[in-house]
Design a protein around this motif. Structure first.
Motif, PDB file in Angstrom:
ATOM      1  N   LEU B  36       0.855  -1.185   0.000  1.00 15.55           N
ATOM      2  CA  LEU B  36       0.000   0.000   0.000  1.00 15.55           C
ATOM      3  C   LEU B  36       0.892   1.235   0.000  1.00 15.55           C
ATOM      4  CD1 LEU B  36      -2.816   1.381   0.493  1.00 15.55           C
ATOM      5  CD2 LEU B  36      -2.360   1.149   2.930  1.00 15.55           C
ATOM      6  N   TYR B  43      -2.692  14.048  -5.396  1.00 13.32           N
ATOM      7  CA  TYR B  43      -2.099  13.080  -6.311  1.00 13.32           C
ATOM      8  C   TYR B  43      -0.612  13.083  -5.992  1.00 13.32           C
ATOM      9  CZ  TYR B  43      -0.683  17.214  -8.865  1.00 13.32           C
ATOM     10  OH  TYR B  43      -0.123  18.421  -9.202  1.00 13.32           O
ATOM     11  N   PHE B 131      -1.139  -0.776  -4.332  1.00 17.75           N
ATOM     12  CA  PHE B 131      -2.397  -0.085  -4.068  1.00 17.75           C
ATOM     13  C   PHE B 131      -2.043   1.351  -3.687  1.00 17.75           C
ATOM     14  CE2 PHE B 131      -6.233   1.221  -2.139  1.00 17.75           C
ATOM     15  CZ  PHE B 131      -7.236   0.345  -2.527  1.00 17.75           C
ATOM     16  N   VAL B 132      -2.314   2.296  -4.569  1.00 17.22           N
ATOM     17  CA  VAL B 132      -1.915   3.678  -4.321  1.00 17.22           C
ATOM     18  C   VAL B 132      -3.115   4.465  -3.820  1.00 17.22           C
ATOM     19  CG1 VAL B 132      -0.911   5.758  -5.315  1.00 17.22           C
ATOM     20  CG2 VAL B 132      -0.218   3.517  -6.168  1.00 17.22           C
ATOM     21  N   LEU B 133      -2.981   5.051  -2.647  1.00 18.93           N
ATOM     22  CA  LEU B 133      -4.095   5.800  -2.083  1.00 18.93           C
ATOM     23  C   LEU B 133      -3.656   7.236  -1.839  1.00 18.93           C
ATOM     24  CD1 LEU B 133      -6.912   4.829  -1.451  1.00 18.93           C
ATOM     25  CD2 LEU B 133      -6.270   4.682   0.944  1.00 18.93           C
ATOM     26  N   THR B 134      -4.309   8.177  -2.496  1.00 21.94           N
ATOM     27  CA  THR B 134      -3.955   9.585  -2.312  1.00 21.94           C
ATOM     28  C   THR B 134      -4.944  10.236  -1.347  1.00 21.94           C
ATOM     29  OG1 THR B 134      -5.225  10.069  -4.279  1.00 21.94           O
ATOM     30  CG2 THR B 134      -2.866   9.847  -4.554  1.00 21.94           C
ATOM     31  N   SER B 135      -4.710  11.502  -1.036  1.00 23.30           N
ATOM     32  CA  SER B 135      -5.493  12.221  -0.020  1.00 23.30           C
ATOM     33  C   SER B 135      -5.492  11.443   1.291  1.00 23.30           C
ATOM     34  CB  SER B 135      -6.939  12.463  -0.473  1.00 23.30           C
ATOM     35  OG  SER B 135      -6.963  13.091  -1.714  1.00 23.30           O
TER      36      SER B 135
ATOM     37  N   ARG C  67     -13.281   8.670 -11.375  1.00 22.83           N
ATOM     38  CA  ARG C  67     -12.630   8.963 -10.101  1.00 22.83           C
ATOM     39  C   ARG C  67     -13.542   9.803  -9.212  1.00 22.83           C
ATOM     40  NH1 ARG C  67      -8.088  12.974  -9.521  1.00 22.83           N
ATOM     41  NH2 ARG C  67      -9.439  13.784  -7.896  1.00 22.83           N
ATOM     42  N   GLN C 186     -15.378  14.139   4.579  1.00 21.95           N
ATOM     43  CA  GLN C 186     -14.244  13.282   4.259  1.00 21.95           C
ATOM     44  C   GLN C 186     -14.655  11.834   4.350  1.00 21.95           C
ATOM     45  OE1 GLN C 186     -10.643  13.208   6.329  1.00 21.95           O
ATOM     46  NE2 GLN C 186      -9.599  14.382   4.761  1.00 21.95           N
ATOM     47  N   LEU C 192     -12.752   4.773   1.357  1.00 18.24           N
ATOM     48  CA  LEU C 192     -11.864   5.271   0.317  1.00 18.24           C
ATOM     49  C   LEU C 192     -11.205   4.099  -0.410  1.00 18.24           C
ATOM     50  CD1 LEU C 192     -10.998   8.146  -0.478  1.00 18.24           C
ATOM     51  CD2 LEU C 192      -8.911   7.770   0.811  1.00 18.24           C
ATOM     52  N   MET C 193     -10.799   3.100   0.363  1.00 18.65           N
ATOM     53  CA  MET C 193     -10.126   1.957  -0.235  1.00 18.65           C
ATOM     54  C   MET C 193     -11.113   1.081  -0.990  1.00 18.65           C
ATOM     55  SD  MET C 193      -7.390   1.070   2.731  1.00 18.65           S
ATOM     56  CE  MET C 193      -6.469  -0.072   1.762  1.00 18.65           C
ATOM     57  N   LYS C 196     -11.925   2.414  -4.511  1.00 17.07           N
ATOM     58  CA  LYS C 196     -10.817   2.708  -5.427  1.00 17.07           C
ATOM     59  C   LYS C 196     -10.919   1.899  -6.730  1.00 17.07           C
ATOM     60  CE  LYS C 196      -6.692   4.166  -6.508  1.00 17.07           C
ATOM     61  NZ  LYS C 196      -5.311   4.283  -6.434  1.00 17.07           N
ATOM     62  N   TYR C 197     -11.299   0.665  -6.619  1.00 13.11           N
ATOM     63  CA  TYR C 197     -11.409  -0.142  -7.832  1.00 13.11           C
ATOM     64  C   TYR C 197     -12.844  -0.576  -8.105  1.00 13.11           C
ATOM     65  CZ  TYR C 197      -6.389  -0.101  -7.463  1.00 13.11           C
ATOM     66  OH  TYR C 197      -5.084   0.320  -7.379  1.00 13.11           O
TER      67      TYR C 197
END
Ligand SMILES: Cc1cc2nc3c(=O)[nH]c(=O)nc-3n(C[C@H](O)[C@H](O)[C@H](O)COP(=O)(O)OP(=O)(O)OC[C@H]3O[C@@H](n4cnc5c(N)ncnc54)[C@H](O)[C@@H]3O)c2cc1C
Ligand SMILES: Cc1cc2nc3c(=O)[nH]c(=O)nc-3n(C[C@H](O)[C@H](O)[C@H](O)COP(=O)(O)OP(=O)(O)OC[C@H]3O[C@@H](n4cnc5c(N)ncnc54)[C@H](O)[C@@H]3O)c2cc1C
Ligand SMILES: Nc1ncnc2c1ncn2[C@@H]1O[C@H](COP(=O)(O)O)[C@@H](O)[C@H]1O
Lengths: 355, 442, 290
Positions: B36, B43, B131-135, C67, C186, C192-193, C196-197
């Protein structure tokens, strides 16, 4: 029948909006190029007194669409009332201010009649053989684009308020005034305006404020400015000032007025210790009543004032505040029987859902 | 891709999607582990100071062959200039290399714009399976029995678990401090870099800097440009912009009550710089800290369950001739990744197992470089090298070149006179010569 | 109560660089985001949603808009739907709304549609009314607050000078909401995870039962883009009759010619304060003491 450029105008709380007058003037310019007449259309009730102003700004013909059900805005009502009038006017070009109410009904007519519709216009012009051209701003003002419609003249364009400015009225001009009484079915209006609520001076944006009290370098510092603020609070005005005062940190940077700051048009503008430099004055041209307090009798601000006081603001302000306090005390006593909450405060309680 | 990764255990959590973090995540993902990558910006690269020379071309080439063909690079750096400045003059050393890996593959360095480059690099890690998670701002480490077992993201239910955490969160690493690996830095160990990107037409850039085609140049400046503040300045050519900036030691900025942007304005107005930046249109302005004391700032690099890499570990060489951080960030990130992979294979995440990191760093020449240049920072940041010598060089050259009817002096007597006039004692001069040699020659 | 929110994928104005000569935007450097007004629309929808209600988000836009829809799902929207077709060129409001209306019909029509009042790219704030026309629903624009009581919606509209109007509208209805009313909440880390996909359902023209002809509406042609040049506003032109000095003086005072007002040069501060109060009363700014 003469060709005509139709301009849709609006009034808010009994007065024509500035944006409407800008549109009439823009329409006048276009009509002159097309050798057409300008027909201004105004919808509401009891509109007669406003027709003269429309004429003075360039309308050849003023059509007042009146019905008691139109006393308050309703998009459905406007649509019912205006569709037949517009159809009959058979314009070569349709102009309107880009305002909330217009955006609620005009686009619907544009779809029905398959007219090209453009909003956020900065300028509407005529090119070549008489085809319309529109310059509009995009991306929050970062860009501009030019659109053309090479098939006919008839487009529906909404002009962004404030981009044109309003010229001085020509009082001699007259127009043919006609009044239309449309047959309406008010029960079918799905949206209705119940009432209007006055602005809250503490939170209102400066350029929207009805009353502004300003402090300049003459206030001498944060303490003087605090007195000016007290006065503003007292008479329900927003606080403004000069760039010099803002630069020194006596005033929030977004609250200075002038060519490089806020352009304001309040009904009442009071200036304390403001010299009245050109850059400042050009920001208050739209103010109706101006009061200036300055200890220098040659200050340009005094010349701009309806009431100019030559004196020391540090002496006058505390006395003025005391007297105002006493005055409200008297008035509150006089009204003490009628303690029913005001219209505004009820509305605040019932509708407060935003943080 | 995995469908419901939430609440699941990751093998490796990498914090910070700069060059260190993205390289680490890429390598771990390629090893088939669940990784992760957490980034606080909207970004990757959003918060990173843009415009830099990336000297890690060869390193990246090992990972992604011919990477420059797909990455957003600006210009390969084929020329490097080092200028010694006095307030009105400048003497420059100009190094040009047309071939031999500078202007041809695998290239020595490229100018890059960080927001684009970092984003691209993180996308490579993502493509490899990270698994790239921003913010996602990490605001603490999670411990169990003294061992670090994950991190907490500043969001609701922000706890997330990983067998190894790699902290790549940049200079002044919050994580390294939370883990007790790093102490608070002294102001004299940190520099503040202020940087601007100025838009300029590519044709003008080529003309003005005498560049052929897409080649680029990197200038480094020493001396009076930063007045009496310890630091330096740089100017790099991008495709259609210039990156330029001034770096000043935080302590001397504070002492001298100088604002960094004033220095930047001064730099841009210097007669040797002004013609280069003329007509440039400001695109970005940013400020960022740089760890400057090299080896002396090195934190403990690992603890139970966690490794530190990149700027977070102080691997940034900012010492006079060099301003290199991204390449070391990437190298140390890779070394950390290798260590984490090994630990996962062994199923042991203790500090003992992770101590292989040191060996891996050595293999990737990170620790060797920093040990070699360990004397450079303190010396480079000394007042004489910072101000006096560059100015003397520049003034000396002026006197040599000036034709004013006075008798010409030979260089040695001239130099002798200048040293006499300055406040330097001969013994000091000798010591400085020795120090320069020790810092850079052997 | 079923609520639909229309979300637009727009370039962040702060990342837009315009070539000063051609007015073209440097696309390579632009970052995209959720249209700010839509962000508050979404938050208000989430706050309004009763326990048995749903919030569905719609967007007409390219794959990148996924997104944004994922962000909306992470924040708590129940479902998302994206509309796009390679046959679509640049989006004109009338085309967008034809597509949105069709997409809204894919699921059972909602009770309320929230739109932003304006999109910050090439928008013109006409989408809410155009959509209303397609669905034959009422619309309220420039909305700053609203609440729903027994099937009726009460909304506050912005008027000039900070004043507000209170409107009532029957449901189903469409609202155009102002920018910056509230912040979007928020999302939690697991949410959030999770999103994502998450694949977002995509509807093209065929799935919406539309043909390219259905999208054919007359619209002005984009002829040219230019760098911004504010229009010169109508300015005061000095009276040509006066002397040079007078004209200079008039220009210097920005056309705010002297007002022949009353100037009070003497008097004690007390008298001057009284004069101000009397003046304010006389002009109706203060209530006369009785
Ligand atoms: C390019 C440019 C743009 C500018 N844009 C703006 C702008 O947008 N807005 C703006 O406001 N300014 C602007 N300025 C500044 C402007 O030129 C003036 O300097 C400024 O408006 C003066 O502010 P002032 O009236 O507060 O101060 P001053 O000019 O110093 O006036 C103070 C006044 O207070 C009076 N006074 C002093 N003591 C007392 C007292 N005890 N009682 C009563 N009166 C007293 C003095 O007689 C004097 O008239 C701009 C300037 C430039 C060069
Ligand atoms: C003005 C200036 C000029 C420079 N010029 C050059 C140059 O020309 N060449 C060169 O090689 N180097 C240069 N450097 C140094 C170089 O920028 C750094 O050494 C390099 O970026 C270090 O990479 P990193 O991955 O360790 O950290 P960074 O690039 O700083 O990345 C750290 C990442 O972690 C994220 N992060 C931080 N905290 C958290 C948190 N709590 N939660 C989640 N994410 C977090 C940040 O947002 C960031 O994306 C320069 C530095 C400066 C300031
Ligand atoms: N492509 C789109 N997809 C979804 N909603 C949109 C789209 N374009 C506009 N909208 C909605 O309509 C509002 C007003 O946009 P506009 O009329 O373009 O200024 C926006 O704030 C959105 O809520």
């Amino acid at each position: 029948m003469d060709k005509c450029v139709v301009v849709i105008t609006e009034c808010e709380q009994g007065e024509l909006t500035l944006a409407s007058l800008e549109c009439v003037e823009e329409g006048r310019e276009i009509a002159d190029r097309l050798d057409a007449k300008v027909q201004a259309i105004l919808c509401g009730s009891a509109l007669e007194p406003l027709a003269g102003t429309l004429a003075a700004h360039g309308a050849d013909q003023v059509t007042l669409v009146e019905h008691e059900a139109l006393a308050q805005f309703s998009a459905d009502g406007w649509l019912q009332a205006l569709a037949p009038v517009l159809l009959q006017a058979d314009p070569v070009l349709l102009l309107a201010p880009d305002s909330g109410p217009i955006r609620a009904w005009l686009p619907r007519l544009a779809v029905r009649w398959r007219l090209p519709l453009v909003g956020c216009c900065m300028r509407i012009g005529i090119v070549g053989d008489g085809y319309p051209e529109v310059i509009r701003h995009t991306h929050g003002g970062a860009c501009q684009e030019r659109l053309i419609w090479p098939y006919a003249t008839l487009i529906c364009a909404m002009l962004t308020p404030g981009v044109r400015g309003v010229d001085a009225p020509r009082p001699g001009r007259t127009a043919k005034i006609s009044v239309v009484h449309p047959a309406l079915d008010p029960a079918s209006f799905r949206d209705r305006t119940l009432r209007t609520l006055p602005a809250d001076p503490r939170t209102v944006a400066l350029n929207e404020a009805e009353r502004i009290v300003s402090g300049g370098f003459g206030t001498g510092g944060p303490d003087g400015m605090a007195l000016v603020k007290q006065l503003a609070d007292h008479i329900g005005a927003a606080l403004g000032g000069t760039r010099v005062a803002a630069d020194r940190g006596w005033l929030a940077a977004e609250r200075f007025i002038g060519s490089t700051g806020q352009i304001v048009a309040p009904k009442l503008y009071m200036a304390f210790g403001v010299s009245g430099a050109g850059q400042h004055l050009s920001g208050i041209t739209g103010s109706e009543t101006v009061i200036a307090i300055n200890n220098d009798r040659t200050a340009p601000m005094l010349k701009r004032a309806d009431l100019g006081i030559v004196g020391d603001l540090h002496q006058i302000l505390p006395i003025l505040l005391d007297k105002l306090q006493a005055l409200t005390a008297v008035n509150v006593e006089n009204h003490s029987e009628s303690t029913a909450p005001t219209d505004a405060s009820v509305a605040h309680r019932t509708l407060e859902m935003m943080p | 891709m995995t469908t419901h990764p939430a609440n699941q255990q990751f093998d490796v959590i990498v914090v910070g999607a700069g060059p260190a973090g993205s390289a680490a995540a890429l390598l771990v993902a390629r090893a088939g582990l669940k990784v992760l990558l957490l980034e606080r910006g909207e970004y990757p690269g959003a918060k990173n100071v843009s415009g830099a020379v990336f000297y890690g071309s060869a390193i990246l080439n090992e990972l992604i062959p011919n990477w420059w063909e797909q990455a957003p690079v600006e210009r390969p750096v084929c020329r490097r200039d080092i200028a010694f400045m006095s307030p009105t003059t400048a003497v420059a050393l100009d190094f040009r290399c047309a071939g031999a890996g500078f202007a041809t593959a695998p290239y020595n360095g490229f100018t890059v714009l960080r927001p684009k480059f970092d984003r691209w690099l993180a996308a490579q890690a993502e493509a490899a399976g990270a698994f790239v998670l921003t913010s996602a701002v990490v605001d603490d480490v999670l411990r169990e029995n003294g061992r670090i077992v994950g991190v907490r993201v500043r969001r609701e239910q922000g706890e997330i678990y990983g067998k190894v955490v790699i902290a790549c969160d940049g200079v002044n690493s919050f994580l390294a401090k939370k883990a007790g690996l790093q102490r608070e830095f002294h102001p004299h160990e940190l520099s503040l870099g202020v940087k601007e990107v100025l838009g300029l037409d590519p044709a003008i850039i080529q003309d003005r800097f005498h560049l052929t085609d897409n080649d680029g140049i990197a200038y480094e400046y020493l001396g009076a440009i930063t007045e009496d503040v310890h630091g330096g300045a740089f100017l790099y050519t991008n495709r259609d912009s210039l990156s330029l900036g001034v770096i000043g030691q935080v302590s001397s900025l504070v002492e001298r009550r100088k604002r960094p942007y004033e220095l930047l304005e001064r730099f841009k107005a210097h007669p040797a710089v002004a013609p280069l930046v003329r007509g440039g249109k400001l695109r970005e302005y940013s400020a960022h800290l740089i760890p400057e004391s090299g080896w002396a700032m090195k934190p403990k690099l690992y603890t139970d369950g966690m490794l530190v890499a990149g700027d977070a570990a102080g691997f940034c060489l900012a010492a006079g001739l060099y301003l290199e951080g991204m390449n070391y960030a990437m190298q140390s990130g890779l070394a950390a990744a290798e260590t984490a992979i090994l630990a996962c294979q062994k199923g042991n995440f203790s500090a003992r197992t992770l101590s292989v990191y040191q060996k891996n760093l050595k293999q990737r020449h990170v620790s060797t470089d920093f040990r070699a240049y360990r004397h450079a920072p303190s010396f480079v940041n000394g007042p004489r090298l910072q101000n006096l010598y560059p100015e003397m060089v520049a003034q000396g050259m002026e006197q040599i070149f000036r034709v004013d009817g006075a008798p010409k002096r030979k260089i040695l007597p001239l130099a002798y006179r200048m040293v006499r006039q300055s406040s330097i004692k001969p013994g000091q001069l000798l010591r400085d010569v020795y120090q320069v040699a020790r810092a850079y020659l052997w | 109560m079923r609520i639909a929110v229309c979300l637009k994928y727009v370039p962040d104005p702060s990342t837009i660089e315009v070539d000063p000569l051609t007015g073209m935007i440097d696309i390579g450097r632009v970052l995209y985001m959720m249209n700010p007004a839509d962000e508050s629309a979404l938050e208000l929808a989430l706050r309004l949603r009763p326990p048995d209600g749903t919030v569905t988000v719609f967007s007409v836009g390219p794959i990148e808009a996924d997104r944004l829809l994922q962000d909306a799902l992470a924040a708590g929207a129940d479902a998302a739907l994206r509309v796009w077709d390679d046959a679509l060129g640049s989006l004109k409001p009338i085309v967008t709304t034809t597509l949105l209306a069709a997409a809204l019909r894919v699921k059972a029509l909602p009770d309320l549609v929230l739109c932003g009042g304006h999109s910050v790219d090439r928008g013109s704030g006409t989408v809410p009314a155009l959509l209303a026309e397609h669905l034959d629903w009422p619309v309220v624009t420039d909305v700053t607050q609203f609440e729903i009581q027994s099937g009726r919606l009460r909304a506050r509209r912005r008027l000039a000078r900070g004043a507000r109007a209170e409107s009532e509208v029957t449901l189903p209805a469409i609202l155009g909401l102002e920018t910056g009313l509230v912040h979007l909440r928020q999302a939690s880390l697991p949410n959030l995870m999770r999103v994502k996909y998450t694949p977002i359902p995509l509807y093209g023209l065929e799935e919406l039962g539309l043909s390219p002809q259905d999208l054919h509406f007359p619209a002005m042609t984009l002829h040219e883009v230019m760098p911004p040049r504010p229009r010169a506003r109508m300015m005061f032109t000095p009276d040509v009759g006066g002397s040079v000095q007078e004209r200079v003086a008039q220009i210097m005072s920005a056309g705010v010619a002297g007002k022949a007002g009353k100037i009070l040069e003497s008097g004690t501060p007390e008298q001057q304060a009284d004069a101000i109060i009397a003046f304010l009363c006389q002009r109706g700014f203060l209530e006369q003491p009785t």
